[in-house]
Motif scaffolding. Sequence first.
Motif, mmCIF file in Angstrom:
data_model
loop_
_atom_site.group_PDB
_atom_site.id
_atom_site.type_symbol
_atom_site.label_atom_id
_atom_site.label_comp_id
_atom_site.label_asym_id
_atom_site.label_seq_id
_atom_site.Cartn_x
_atom_site.Cartn_y
_atom_site.Cartn_z
ATOM 1 N N ASN A 1 -42.072 14.967 -23.459
ATOM 2 C CA ASN A 1 -42.701 15.212 -24.554
ATOM 3 C C ASN A 1 -43.852 14.312 -24.520
ATOM 4 O OD1 ASN A 1 -41.937 12.292 -24.914
ATOM 5 N ND2 ASN A 1 -39.998 12.966 -26.232
ATOM 6 N N GLY B 1 -43.447 18.874 -21.657
ATOM 7 C CA GLY B 1 -42.424 19.774 -22.566
ATOM 8 C C GLY B 1 -42.670 21.192 -22.674
ATOM 9 N N ALA C 1 -42.831 17.884 -27.887
ATOM 10 C CA ALA C 1 -43.205 18.529 -26.632
ATOM 11 C C ALA C 1 -44.454 19.144 -26.982
ATOM 12 C CB ALA C 1 -42.201 19.512 -26.162
#
Lengths: 253, 305
Positions: free
Chosen positions: B154, B235, B247
């Motif tokens: 993320n 992500g 993400a």
Amino acid sequence: MEKDFIIRTKNVDFYYGAFRALSDITMDFEKNKVTALIGPSGCGKSTLLRLLNRMNDLIDGTRVEGEILFEGRNIYAPDVDPVEIRQRIGMVFQKPNPFPKSIYNNITYAPKLAGIRESGEIEALVEESLKQAVLWDEVKDILTKSAMTLSGGQQQRLCIARALAMKPDVILMDEPTSALDPISTAKIEELIDTLKKHYTIIIVTHNMQQAARISEYTGFFYLGKVIEFNVTEKIFTNPDVKQTEDYITGRFG
Amino acid sequence: MSAMKIRKNILTLHAKEIAIRNLFGFFAFLSVLLLGLILLFLFREGLPLFKKISLADFLFGTAWYPTYEPPEYGIWPLIVGSLAVTFFASLIAVPLGLLSAVYIAEIAPTRIKEILKSIIELLAGLPSVVLGFFGMVIVGPWLQETFDLPTGLNIMNASVMLAIMAIPTISSLSEDALYAVPREFKEASYALGATKYETIIRVIIPAALSGVSTAVILGMARAIGETMVVLMVAGGAAAIPEGIFDAVRPMTASIAAEMGEAPFRSGHYHALFATGIVLFVITLAFNLIADYISNRFRETGSGTL
């Protein structure tokens, strides 16, 4: 009348690593007088000057022996804070070195460090210091401009004003006019003459005429030793030591 | 006879000079030419997209569905993704880079200084794929478990990795700038009764500010242009993030991931090139700002700081 000595050095030796730059310096500097230190390059006169406000602390691998008393207190004693010493003993350098800040902020640098916050007091201090350094009339309308825009001579007087703003007792000057033209030099010399009413001035100079013109006392240095230290007139007219005479008459150096 | 010989020597010498000069000139202009051609190509392949959609729809459209029917080419989520990871990476890298630069330039003893400098240089030489791998298998799972997240890949993860990449740039350029501050300024400050820390904060850093700002901006430019790390750890979700644990799919990651699958000269293909143009404009702006700042105070010092 008993003379009032503000700084006294007692048997001072100074080493850069293994090199002994000063040996056995014993001198007394009288209060509110101008003392000139003269001698050929590398003789240790600037080194001594920088010892008096502990500027040599900033160089790695140096060592001091002996005592330097400022108002009777050894400034190299372990409990002495060099910062406090430097606030009492100001310094002006060979090359004018104003900060790349405004003229105003150059002057307020030391007072603000010392904790003066009240703006009226600071403004008064700026005006007073610049007037003392005979720069006020030239810069009073451009206080917010960068100090870098001033001429070399003005910059040097600004540096003097900057040192005066912290209200020192002693001002050390390390060849303050060597980078300046003759007119600026004359202005600085005049300035020194007025400043000595309130301050003790110790000046290193390469210019013997300058030493003769402005100082009450002169010390002649050679190879890390004080060869002769006496009233200026005596040094320049009737020195006791042959080496001093040779240097002053230009036979060496 | 001998006079003729000398004359001939001078002539060959002269011809050599000209040849060498032209050779150097050729290589100097070759790089400029190549850059020009790359740009030309970038624009030639990117601009046709705007026959299909408007610039505003492209830049600010919130849906990036290039393979749907009909496709949607809004790169706003990608731009936000790039800016988000760059912003948070800077938040980490700028203080760390600056503080390490100050420590190395002004405080550290010589031995420690040498060691630190070589470690930071080593950090700069770390291949980004290695860093991405580290983010994927170490930092990702750790984040996921510690914060109880659906995924550890993320913004947070990418920012940390990008920060590690930007720190060497920021640190070594800042250190150069700090080191270049004249000794006279420092001496003046000490002579006025300043301590070491007062001198660093009030004199050295302000005097080095233009160089330090340049360092920061170039470090950020490095972060926004970095591809492999964000491809591996950001992500990959082309949606506008709502928090630092969401993400994202930065522009660079999108280009790298999708270019292989986009049919030649399709809308998707043109859209990816157009994304490249956007990225180019952003990094160019960063460089221009850095250049402007570093030139601005050069002559009169930092003025009224």
